[in-house]
Motif scaffolding. Structure first.
Motif, mmCIF file in Angstrom:
data_model
loop_
_atom_site.group_PDB
_atom_site.id
_atom_site.type_symbol
_atom_site.label_atom_id
_atom_site.label_comp_id
_atom_site.label_asym_id
_atom_site.label_seq_id
_atom_site.Cartn_x
_atom_site.Cartn_y
_atom_site.Cartn_z
ATOM 1 N N SER A 85 0.810 -1.221 0.000
ATOM 2 C CA SER A 85 0.000 0.000 0.000
ATOM 3 C C SER A 85 0.840 1.268 0.000
ATOM 4 C CB SER A 85 -0.925 0.011 1.216
ATOM 5 O OG SER A 85 -1.830 -1.051 1.141
ATOM 6 N N ASP A 86 1.997 1.245 0.635
ATOM 7 C CA ASP A 86 2.821 2.455 0.709
ATOM 8 C C ASP A 86 3.619 2.720 -0.574
ATOM 9 O OD1 ASP A 86 4.517 0.297 1.046
ATOM 10 O OD2 ASP A 86 5.771 1.298 2.535
ATOM 11 N N GLN A 87 3.477 1.861 -1.581
ATOM 12 C CA GLN A 87 4.206 2.031 -2.831
ATOM 13 C C GLN A 87 3.336 2.608 -3.951
ATOM 14 O OE1 GLN A 87 7.693 1.315 -3.088
ATOM 15 N NE2 GLN A 87 7.252 1.411 -0.896
ATOM 16 N N ALA A 88 2.164 3.154 -3.590
ATOM 17 C CA ALA A 88 1.236 3.665 -4.602
ATOM 18 C C ALA A 88 1.581 5.080 -5.042
ATOM 19 C CB ALA A 88 -0.193 3.619 -4.074
ATOM 20 N N ARG A 89 1.844 5.961 -4.117
ATOM 21 C CA ARG A 89 2.139 7.361 -4.448
ATOM 22 C C ARG A 89 3.595 7.497 -4.876
ATOM 23 N NH1 ARG A 89 0.510 11.730 -0.235
ATOM 24 N NH2 ARG A 89 -1.375 11.845 -1.470
ATOM 25 N N GLY A 90 3.822 8.222 -5.961
ATOM 26 C CA GLY A 90 5.185 8.462 -6.440
ATOM 27 C C GLY A 90 5.770 7.287 -7.193
ATOM 28 N N ALA A 91 4.937 6.444 -7.788
ATOM 29 C CA ALA A 91 5.408 5.253 -8.497
ATOM 30 C C ALA A 91 5.704 5.568 -9.962
ATOM 31 C CB ALA A 91 4.368 4.144 -8.399
ATOM 32 N N THR A 92 6.390 4.634 -10.609
ATOM 33 C CA THR A 92 6.730 4.727 -12.023
ATOM 34 C C THR A 92 6.408 3.403 -12.686
ATOM 35 O OG1 THR A 92 8.531 6.256 -11.513
ATOM 36 C CG2 THR A 92 8.585 5.197 -13.667
ATOM 37 N N LEU A 93 5.787 3.448 -13.853
ATOM 38 C CA LEU A 93 5.516 2.252 -14.638
ATOM 39 C C LEU A 93 6.663 2.057 -15.617
ATOM 40 C CD1 LEU A 93 3.483 -0.010 -15.414
ATOM 41 C CD2 LEU A 93 2.614 1.582 -17.140
ATOM 42 N N LEU A 94 7.255 0.864 -15.620
ATOM 43 C CA LEU A 94 8.343 0.526 -16.535
ATOM 44 C C LEU A 94 7.819 -0.444 -17.579
ATOM 45 C CD1 LEU A 94 11.125 -0.192 -13.878
ATOM 46 C CD2 LEU A 94 10.546 1.981 -14.925
ATOM 47 N N LEU A 95 7.989 -0.125 -18.846
ATOM 48 C CA LEU A 95 7.532 -0.986 -19.945
ATOM 49 C C LEU A 95 8.669 -1.193 -20.931
ATOM 50 C CD1 LEU A 95 4.144 0.761 -20.777
ATOM 51 C CD2 LEU A 95 4.426 -1.401 -19.592
ATOM 52 N N SER A 96 8.843 -2.443 -21.350
ATOM 53 C CA SER A 96 9.855 -2.738 -22.363
ATOM 54 C C SER A 96 9.426 -3.949 -23.181
ATOM 55 C CB SER A 96 11.225 -2.967 -21.727
ATOM 56 O OG SER A 96 11.169 -3.999 -20.782
ATOM 57 N N SER A 97 10.100 -4.127 -24.292
ATOM 58 C CA SER A 97 9.746 -5.226 -25.181
ATOM 59 C C SER A 97 10.200 -6.575 -24.647
ATOM 60 C CB SER A 97 10.335 -5.002 -26.576
ATOM 61 O OG SER A 97 11.740 -4.908 -26.484
ATOM 62 N N ARG A 98 11.173 -6.574 -23.764
ATOM 63 C CA ARG A 98 11.646 -7.835 -23.179
ATOM 64 C C ARG A 98 12.186 -7.574 -21.782
ATOM 65 N NH1 ARG A 98 15.943 -6.130 -26.463
ATOM 66 N NH2 ARG A 98 17.918 -6.418 -25.729
ATOM 67 N N TYR A 99 12.377 -8.644 -21.038
ATOM 68 C CA TYR A 99 12.884 -8.537 -19.678
ATOM 69 C C TYR A 99 14.329 -8.064 -19.697
ATOM 70 C CZ TYR A 99 14.278 -9.794 -14.979
ATOM 71 O OH TYR A 99 14.760 -9.745 -13.707
ATOM 72 N N GLY A 100 14.648 -7.082 -18.877
ATOM 73 C CA GLY A 100 16.014 -6.571 -18.767
ATOM 74 C C GLY A 100 16.584 -6.077 -20.069
ATOM 75 N N PRO A 101 15.967 -5.076 -20.705
ATOM 76 C CA PRO A 101 16.475 -4.621 -22.003
ATOM 77 C C PRO A 101 17.885 -4.044 -21.892
ATOM 78 C CG PRO A 101 14.895 -3.055 -21.136
ATOM 79 C CD PRO A 101 14.888 -4.235 -20.211
ATOM 80 N N ARG A 102 18.717 -4.411 -22.804
ATOM 81 C CA ARG A 102 20.089 -3.911 -22.865
ATOM 82 C C ARG A 102 20.236 -3.086 -24.130
ATOM 83 N NH1 ARG A 102 21.107 -3.407 -18.734
ATOM 84 N NH2 ARG A 102 20.822 -5.015 -17.224
ATOM 85 N N LEU A 103 20.702 -1.873 -23.988
ATOM 86 C CA LEU A 103 20.901 -0.949 -25.109
ATOM 87 C C LEU A 103 19.633 -0.811 -25.949
ATOM 88 C CD1 LEU A 103 24.495 -2.006 -26.134
ATOM 89 C CD2 LEU A 103 23.823 -0.009 -24.827
ATOM 90 N N ASP A 104 18.496 -0.817 -25.295
ATOM 91 C CA ASP A 104 17.215 -0.640 -25.955
ATOM 92 C C ASP A 104 16.372 0.291 -25.085
ATOM 93 O OD1 ASP A 104 15.206 -0.841 -27.783
ATOM 94 O OD2 ASP A 104 14.766 -2.960 -27.437
ATOM 95 N N SER A 105 15.369 0.886 -25.669
ATOM 96 C CA SER A 105 14.579 1.859 -24.925
ATOM 97 C C SER A 105 13.577 1.185 -23.987
ATOM 98 C CB SER A 105 13.859 2.797 -25.890
ATOM 99 O OG SER A 105 13.099 2.062 -26.808
ATOM 100 N N GLN A 106 13.272 1.901 -22.921
ATOM 101 C CA GLN A 106 12.307 1.459 -21.919
ATOM 102 C C GLN A 106 11.453 2.659 -21.549
ATOM 103 O OE1 GLN A 106 13.611 0.881 -17.775
ATOM 104 N NE2 GLN A 106 12.675 -1.156 -17.903
ATOM 105 N N ALA A 107 10.122 2.478 -21.600
ATOM 106 C CA ALA A 107 9.217 3.559 -21.205
ATOM 107 C C ALA A 107 9.172 3.618 -19.691
ATOM 108 C CB ALA A 107 7.826 3.309 -21.775
ATOM 109 N N ARG A 108 9.345 4.817 -19.141
ATOM 110 C CA ARG A 108 9.257 5.054 -17.697
ATOM 111 C C ARG A 108 8.237 6.164 -17.495
ATOM 112 N NH1 ARG A 108 15.495 4.474 -15.541
ATOM 113 N NH2 ARG A 108 15.824 2.417 -16.471
ATOM 114 N N ILE A 109 7.045 5.746 -17.093
ATOM 115 C CA ILE A 109 5.922 6.671 -17.008
ATOM 116 C C ILE A 109 5.608 6.955 -15.548
ATOM 117 C CG2 ILE A 109 3.524 7.045 -17.651
ATOM 118 C CD1 ILE A 109 4.018 4.972 -19.932
#
Length: 193
Positions: free
Chosen positions: A142-166
């Motif tokens: 419950s304490d991790q709701a405020r101030g969070a960031t969503l991380l999205l990528s095409s694969r797990y642990g992307p290396r030298l590739d873009s990752q959305a951080r919303i």
């Protein structure tokens, strides 16, 4: 005696210089890690392969969905965070396979695997010109709701590739920072925003 003192000071200076270089040099994981594409809720974040727009976030104490003709119920000691987002392929077919909720303390919660056989779970396959609205579900404290960031990528642990951080900056929380959660959330009845 002065030669020994000079040698000792030279060794000490070299050790300090090496220590400073070791601490200031980026690690391999930092050098080859994901290339962050940052944004906020409601705005499109463009990565190399896809575009993502977070539409809304909902919290729930209990989830329900139908699986093999029976209603499945999932409860948690924390809270369920349901994120609705719009995904679109950038120029070629793409996949969004990895999603994580990173709380303000740096704790990362991957998309839950407790929803076996529920409709609409990742990976999401995208084709150019055919955007789709999807739902991600996370089981968080419950304490991790405020101030969070969503991380999205095409694969797990992307290396030298873009990752959305919303930045999830418009989530329903009370004055104490606790999420405003509904008691029951039906994954089958809820439609996209």
């Amino acid at each position: 005696m002065s030669a020994r003192l000079g040698s000792l000071l030279l060794i000490l200076a070299a050790a300090l210089a090496l220590y400073a270089m070791q601490r200031s040099t980026p690690r391999y994981m930092e050098l080859t890690g994901p290339i962050a594409e940052r944004g906020a809720m409601g705005e499109a974040v463009n990565t190399r392969l896809f575009e993502a727009t977070v539409q809304r976030v909902q919290f729930a104490q209990r989830l329900e969905y139908r699986r093999l003709g029976k209603v499945q119920t999932r409860e948690t000691g924390g809270v369920w965070a349901i994120v609705w987002l719009r995904l679109a392929a950038a120029g070629t077919s793409a996949t969004v396979a990895e999603a994580a909720w990173r709380g303000p303390d740096g704790l990362a919660y991957r998309h839950t695997d407790r929803l076996s056989l529920a409709r609409g779970v990742p990976p999401y396959f995208l084709d150019p010109g055919l955007p789709r609205t999807v739902r991600l579900v996370f089981e968080i404290r419950s304490d991790q709701a405020r101030g969070a960031t969503l991380l999205l990528s095409s694969r797990y642990g992307p290396r030298l590739d873009s990752q959305a951080r919303i930045a999830l900056d418009d989530v329903p929380v009370d004055a104490d920072g606790r999420p405003q959660a509904v008691a029951r959330y039906d994954l089958d009845e809820e439609s996209a925003p």
